[in-house]
Design an enzyme around this catalytic site. Structure first.
Site, PDB file in Angstrom:
ATOM      1  N   CYS A 275       7.344  29.746  57.770  1.00 42.03           N
ATOM      2  CA  CYS A 275       6.486  28.965  58.675  1.00 42.03           C
ATOM      3  C   CYS A 275       5.317  28.286  57.977  1.00 42.03           C
ATOM      4  O   CYS A 275       5.304  27.064  57.834  1.00 42.03           O
ATOM      5  CB  CYS A 275       5.969  29.871  59.792  1.00 42.03           C
TER       6      CYS A 275
HETATM    7  N1  LIG Z   1      10.650  33.811  61.058  1.00 40.31           N
HETATM    8  C1  LIG Z   1       9.564  33.607  61.779  1.00 40.31           C
HETATM    9  O1  LIG Z   1       8.641  34.397  61.742  1.00 40.31           O
HETATM   10  C2  LIG Z   1       9.443  32.391  62.683  1.00 40.31           C
HETATM   11  C3  LIG Z   1       8.386  32.365  63.609  1.00 40.31           C
HETATM   12  C4  LIG Z   1       8.258  31.273  64.447  1.00 40.31           C
HETATM   13  C5  LIG Z   1       9.140  30.207  64.339  1.00 40.31           C
HETATM   14  N2  LIG Z   1      10.148  30.235  63.414  1.00 40.31           N
HETATM   15  C6  LIG Z   1      11.053  29.100  63.398  1.00 40.31           C
HETATM   16  O2  LIG Z   1      12.269  29.469  64.026  1.00 40.31           O
HETATM   17  C7  LIG Z   1      13.386  28.834  63.403  1.00 40.31           C
HETATM   18  C8  LIG Z   1      14.373  29.867  62.926  1.00 40.31           C
HETATM   19  O3  LIG Z   1      13.764  30.671  61.941  1.00 40.31           O
HETATM   20  P1  LIG Z   1      14.293  32.111  61.550  1.00 40.31           P
HETATM   21  O4  LIG Z   1      13.209  32.750  60.738  1.00 40.31           O
HETATM   22  O5  LIG Z   1      14.799  32.819  62.761  1.00 40.31           O
HETATM   23  O6  LIG Z   1      15.514  31.722  60.604  1.00 40.31           O
HETATM   24  P2  LIG Z   1      16.707  32.692  60.111  1.00 40.31           P
HETATM   25  O7  LIG Z   1      17.201  32.099  58.845  1.00 40.31           O
HETATM   26  O8  LIG Z   1      16.254  34.114  60.133  1.00 40.31           O
HETATM   27  O9  LIG Z   1      17.807  32.530  61.244  1.00 40.31           O
HETATM   28  C9  LIG Z   1      18.525  31.365  61.459  1.00 40.31           C
HETATM   29  C10 LIG Z   1      19.959  31.720  61.811  1.00 40.31           C
HETATM   30  O10 LIG Z   1      20.645  30.508  62.107  1.00 40.31           O
HETATM   31  C11 LIG Z   1      21.960  30.611  61.589  1.00 40.31           C
HETATM   32  N3  LIG Z   1      22.505  29.274  61.438  1.00 40.31           N
HETATM   33  C12 LIG Z   1      22.306  28.368  60.451  1.00 40.31           C
HETATM   34  N4  LIG Z   1      22.987  27.243  60.698  1.00 40.31           N
HETATM   35  C13 LIG Z   1      23.623  27.419  61.870  1.00 40.31           C
HETATM   36  C14 LIG Z   1      24.489  26.629  62.653  1.00 40.31           C
HETATM   37  N5  LIG Z   1      24.794  25.386  62.283  1.00 40.31           N
HETATM   38  N6  LIG Z   1      24.973  27.151  63.781  1.00 40.31           N
HETATM   39  C15 LIG Z   1      24.664  28.398  64.174  1.00 40.31           C
HETATM   40  N7  LIG Z   1      23.837  29.215  63.475  1.00 40.31           N
HETATM   41  C16 LIG Z   1      23.319  28.723  62.340  1.00 40.31           C
HETATM   42  C17 LIG Z   1      21.798  31.378  60.290  1.00 40.31           C
HETATM   43  O11 LIG Z   1      23.009  31.975  59.881  1.00 40.31           O
HETATM   44  C18 LIG Z   1      20.731  32.411  60.689  1.00 40.31           C
HETATM   45  O12 LIG Z   1      21.312  33.593  61.189  1.00 40.31           O
HETATM   46  C19 LIG Z   1      12.788  27.973  62.298  1.00 40.31           C
HETATM   47  O13 LIG Z   1      12.575  26.686  62.787  1.00 40.31           O
HETATM   48  C20 LIG Z   1      11.460  28.645  62.019  1.00 40.31           C
HETATM   49  O14 LIG Z   1      10.521  27.742  61.484  1.00 40.31           O
HETATM   50  C21 LIG Z   1      10.326  31.327  62.598  1.00 40.31           C
END
Ligand SMILES: NC(=O)c1ccc[n+]([C@@H]2O[C@H](COP(=O)([O-])OP(=O)(O)OC[C@H]3O[C@@H](n4cnc5c(N)ncnc54)[C@H](O)[C@@H]3O)[C@@H](O)[C@H]2O)c1
Length: 436
Positions: A275
Site C-alpha cells: 500500500c
Molecule cells: N494488503 C493490505 O494490507 C491491503 C490493504 C488495503 C488495500 N489493499 C489493496 O487491495 C488489493 C489487493 O491486495 P492484497 O494485499 O489482498 O493482494 P494479494 O496479492 O494478497 O491478493 C490478491 C489475490 O488475487 C489473486 N489474483 C491475481 N490475479 C487474479 C485474477 N486475474 N483473477 C482472480 N484472482 C487473481 C492472487 O492470486 C491473490 O490471491 C490491492 O489493490 C491492494 O492495494 C491491500
C-alpha cells in the site's frame, strides 16, 4: 424511495444474495469470511489453484484468518473457492480484490483489474452488483471498468450496479478488522451506492456513503498519501536528529503526549507492503495527466526510498567502531516482513538492505518466523533460526522488523553489535547498540 436496486437491496437485507469475491489474498479472504459469517453464500474466485485447493481443504494461508474459520465456512456450505470464472453467472454481488502494483516505471499496473473485468463482462447479467475494492487512481471505476462492463449492452447504474469501496484492512492489527473498520462506499449513481451500502451494512458496523466512485477512490489515496508523507517527514527528522545528537524516538514519545493536533509516526528502514510505497504513485500518475505535479508525494518517496541506503550507512558506522568493514562481516537481519507480526514481505525494506549489503561484500543471513524465503531480483535467501545464526557467528545484528516473537534480551546479550532501525530496544542502552 423506489429505485432499480430495490430487489437486490431486499435480498441483501435478508442475506439471501449469492456473494462472490475475486482475489483471495490479504483483502479478499477476510472479506469472504465476513460474508460467510453473516450467513451469505460466498464463492471465492482466484487464479491460484493452490490457494483454492488449500481453502477448500479448510486451510488458511493468511495469518489474520484462522483455518478454523475457513473450515467452518466450507463445512457449513457457505463458502467454496474455485478457479472457474463461469460461476460468476450465479452471483448477485461481485467484489474485486486483486493486486494493483506499479510497473518498473512507477506507472499503475491495472492488468489484474482488466483481466478480472473481462471475465465479469462475459457473465454479467441484470441486477448484479460489481464493487471494485483494489486501491487505484480516481477514475478507474468509471473510465476503465464501466465501459468494459457496458460493452455487452447492459447499462451501469440501471441494468447492473457498480461501486468502488476502498479496503482499509490492516494485517496484524488485533483491534481493528473488517467488521469494525468503517467502510466508505461510492457508487456510480444512487442505486449503485444503495446496493453496495446494503451489502456492507450486513458485515460492518459503519458504512460511509460518498457521492461518487471517484471520491471513494480518492479517499483511499488521501489516507495512504497522508501516511507516506508523514513517514517521510519523520524519517527526515530522524536523519536531522542524528546530526544534532538528539534521540528522535524520545522526541516523538514526548510529542505524542499532546492530546490534540499531533499524531505519532515513526522512522524506520523504509516503506514496505502493498500500500504505502505504491498507492501515492497511483495518485501522482493521474495528477500528472492533468499537468499537476504532486510535490509532497515525490519528496516523501525520495526520502523514504533512501532509507535502506541510510541503514546500510549506519551498519558501516557500527562496524567501523570495531575497526571492521562491511565486506566480509557476518550481518544478520532480524525480520524480513515489512512490519511486525505479519508474513508480508512485499516491497519490504529488508529485501533492499540485504541486497545492498551483499553488493558491498557482506555475508548476509536473516531470521523471520513468518517469512521462510526472501526473494527479490537476484536475491534469494532462506531464513535460519536465531540460534543457528549465533552459532555461525554474528558481527552485526540488524533489527529490520520488530516482531514480538524475537527474544530481544537474548539479542542484546549475545550480539556484539546491534543496529536497531525500529527502536525495539527502547529501554536498553549500551555502547554496542546503534539506533537509526
Ligand atoms: N494488503 C493490505 O494490507 C491491503 C490493504 C488495503 C488495500 N489493499 C489493496 O487491495 C488489493 C489487493 O491486495 P492484497 O494485499 O489482498 O493482494 P494479494 O496479492 O494478497 O491478493 C490478491 C489475490 O488475487 C489473486 N489474483 C491475481 N490475479 C487474479 C485474477 N486475474 N483473477 C482472480 N484472482 C487473481 C492472487 O492470486 C491473490 O490471491 C490491492 O489493490 C491492494 O492495494 C491491500
Amino acid at each position: 424511495m423506489e429505485h432499480a436496486a430495490q430487489p437486490l437491496v431486499a435480498r441483501l437485507a435478508a442475506r439471501q444474495a449469492a456473494t462472490g469475491v475475486i482475489g483471495l489474498g490479504y483483502v479478499g479472504l477476510p472479506l469472504a469470511m465476513e460474508f460467510a459469517r453473516a450467513g451469505f453464500s460466498v464463492t471465492g474466485i482466484d487464479v491460484d489453484a493452490r490457494k483454492v485447493e488449500a481453502l477448500n481443504a479448510g486451510e488458511s494461508y493468511i495469518l489474520d484468518v484462522p483455518s478454523e474459520d475457513v473450515r467452518a465456512a466450507v463445512q457449513n456450505g457457505r463458502f467454496r473457492a474455485t478457479t472457474d470464472f463461469s460461476k460468476l453467472a450465479e452471483l448477485d454481488t461481485i467484489n474485486i480484490c486483486v493486486p494493483t502494483p506499479l510497473r518498473k516505471t512507477k506507472d499503475p499496473d491495472l492488468s489484474y483489474i482488466v483481466a478480472v473485468v473481462e471475465e465479469i463482462a462475459k457473465y454479467l447479467r441484470r441486477g448484479q452488483l460489481v464493487i471494485l475494492e483494489s486501491t487505484t487512481y480516481p477514475g478507474t471505476t468509471d473510465e476503465v471498468v464501466q465501459p468494459m462492463l457496458e460493452a455487452q449492452g447492459l447499462k451501469a447504474g440501471e441494468d447492473f450496479f457498480l461501486a468502488f469501496s476502498p479496503e482499509r484492512v490492516d494485517p496484524g492489527n488485533a483491534r481493528f478488522h473488517t467488521g469494525n473498520i468503517p467502510k466508505v462506499v461510492g457508487g456510480l449513481n444512487e442505486p449503485s451506492t444503495a446496493a453496495a451500502a446494503a451489502l456492507y451494512g450486513q458485515i460492518v458496523e459503519t458504512v460511509v456513503p460518498v457521492s461518487s466512485t471517484r471520491v471513494a477512490e480518492m479517499v483511499k489515496l488521501l489516507e495512504n498519501t497522508f501516511r507516506a508523507v508523514n513517514i517521510g517527514l519523520v524519517n527526515e527528522l530522524a536523519l536531522m536528529c542524528r546530526d544534532l545528537h538528539i534521540n528522535v524516538w524520545e522526541v516523538i514519545d514526548a510529542a505524542k503526549t499532546k492530546p490534540f493536533g499531533f499524531m505519532a509516526f515513526y522512522p524506520g528502514p523504509g516503506l514496505g507492503g502493498h500500500c504505502i510505497p505504491i498507492d501515492p504513485f497511483y495518485l501522482s500518475w493521474k495528477a500528472r495527466q492533468f499537468g499537476f505535479e504532486s510535490r509532497f508525494i515525490e519528496l516523501a518517496g525520495h526520502i523514504n526510498g533512501a532509507m535502506p541506503r541510510y541503514v546500510v550507512e549506519r551498519v558501516g558506522e557500527a562496524l567501523n567502531s570495531r575497526c571492521k568493514a562491511i565486506r566480509g562481516s557476518k550481518i544478520h537481519l532480524f525480520g524480513m516482513a515489512y512490519k511486525p507480526d505479519v508474513s508480508d514481505s512485499r516491497e519490504s525494506p529488508g529485501l533492499d538492505i540485504a541486497q545492498l549489503l551483499l553488493q558491498r561484500g557482506a555475508v548476509v543471513s536473516y531470521s523471520d518466523p513468518y517469512v521462510p524465503v526472501a526473494e527479490h531480483g537476484d536475491l534469494k535467501l532462506t531464513a535460519i533460526p536465531v540460534d543457528e545464526a549465533f552459532s555461525r557467528g554474528i558481527d552485526c545484528a540488524l533489527i529490520t522488523t520488530n516482531h514480538a516473537a524475537f527474544d530481544y534480551a537474548e539479542l542484546v546479550e549475545r550480539a556484539p553489535l546491534i543496529v536497531d532501525t525500529r527502536n525495539a530496544l527502547r529501554s536498553v542502552s549500551g555502547a554496542h547498540i546503534f539506533r537509526l
